[in-house]
Scaffold this active site. Structure first.
Site, short mmCIF file in Angstrom:
data_model
loop_
_atom_site.label_atom_id
_atom_site.label_comp_id
_atom_site.label_asym_id
_atom_site.label_seq_id
_atom_site.Cartn_x
_atom_site.Cartn_y
_atom_site.Cartn_z
N LYS A 194 0.80 -1.21 0.03
CA LYS A 194 -0.01 -0.01 0.07
C LYS A 194 1.09 1.23 -0.06
CE LYS A 194 -3.74 2.53 2.36
NZ LYS A 194 -4.73 2.39 3.61
N LYS A 247 -1.97 -1.48 -3.88
CA LYS A 247 -2.95 -0.31 -3.79
C LYS A 247 -2.11 0.84 -3.75
CE LYS A 247 -6.16 1.91 -0.57
NZ LYS A 247 -6.61 1.94 0.66
#
Ligand code: PBG
Length: 322
Positions: A194, A247
């Site tokens: 992330k 992400k």
């Protein structure tokens, strides 16, 4: 000329026959935002057609999505500021509306797959994913908070826990605590790689969860790093993750491909709020064709190697393809 690649493009029938990547509605997890109360459907200004729902109306929305072929959802809570504190204690409180919403949804639609968010930010007065002490994010003291939150969600009937906080060691810690309580069947989709991205802006509007001080760069990854994603993925696999997530998706297609090629676990990608809103904004100005551009963006995520895509476009995709 012996080779004329255009022959394989000469008709729609042939193009469809040689198509390498195909998206289907089952590839998606549709994100939903829930608020406390009843009869609430508030549009999020920076995310056209995305709403904060109270659970009564959310059930109708889920029913509509099921009719369209969507069977997987990820649920995020928008929490009143009054309930936020430094320890995010509301996240595992017995009267928590998010936990009640999970139970209600799973008892109404037991066949669907429901995923949660595990991080302190929606409940934290500091707006950070971990515990803040003197301006520092304290990794190891955050872990028991995350595991209490995970156990409460497992108890409420969640299918997949989604730790989005990026603390070190949290997958192993949560897995062990879930197992100790008998929740062996609760899955974990780890937000493995992330990145500290500018594309989360509209989501933070949706939850009013932006950090009060500083940024998230001491825990979310530096956008310039790729090898580091391999380190994170290795650790999450060893610690017991069931899925590895990258992400955002569109600026990180190379990272999706890298993890797909190096790990056997299912790979998921989060097509985040900013990636959604920018296509909407351009389409609203007449600069892009909405249907064509969002489907091309989604296709690129799957082509890069994502098995599962979390996307606010899922419902529009399902409408066009069911
Ligand atoms: C935070 C969290 C974020 C998103 C999902 N979980 C934002 C952040 O890290 O600040 C972003 C999702 C999106 O932008 O669509 N735990």
């Amino acid at each position: 000329m012996n080779h004329r690649p255009r022959r394989n493009r000469k008709s729609k029938a042939i193009r469809n026959m040689v198509q390498e990547t195909t998206l289907c509605t089952a590839d998606f997890i549709y994100p939903l935002f829930v608020v406390d109360g009843s009869k609430i459907k508030q549009e999020i200004p920076s995310m056209p057609n995305v709403f904060r729902w109270s659970v009564d109306l959310l059930l109708n929305e889920i029913e509509e999505c099921i009719q369209l072929g969507i069977n997987s959802f990820v649920l995020f809570p928008a929490v009143d500021d009054k309930l936020k504190d430094q320890m995010a204690s509301y996240s595992y409180h017995s009267d928590n509306f998010y936990l009640a919403a999970i139970s209600k949804i799973k008892t109404t639609f037991p066949e669907i797959c429901l995923m949660s968010d595990v991080a302190m930010d929606p409940y934290s007065s500091d707006g950070h994913d971990g515990l803040v002490d003197n301006g520092e994010i304290i990794n190891d003291k955050t872990l028991p908070i995350l595991s209490k939150m995970s156990i409460a969600q497992a108890q409420a009937g969640i299918d997949i826990i989604g730790p989005s906080d990026m603390m070190d060691g949290r997958i192993g810690f949560i897995r062990e605590e879930l197992d100790k309580k008998g929740y062996h069947n609760t899955s974990i989709m780890s937000y493995t790689a992330k990145y500290a991205s500018a594309f989360y802006g509209p989501f933070r509007d949706a939850l009013d969860s932006a950090p009060k001080n500083g940024d998230k760069k001491t825990y979310q990854m530096n956008p310039s790093n790729k090898k580091e994603a391999l380190i994170e993925a290795e650790l999450d696999s060893l610690e017991g993750a069931d899925f590895l997530m990258i992400k955002p998706a569109l600026c990180y297609l190379d990272v999706i491909q890298l993890l797909k090629n190096n790990f056997e676990l299912p790979i998921s990608a989060y097509n985040v709020s900013g990636e959604y809103s920018m296509i909407h904004a351009a389409a609203k100005n007449g600069w892009l064709d909405y249907n064509a551009s969002f489907q091309e963006a989604l296709l690129s995520i799957k082509r890069a190697g994502a098995d599962v895509i979390l996307s606010y476009f899922a419902k529009d995709f399902a409408k066009l393809n069911s």
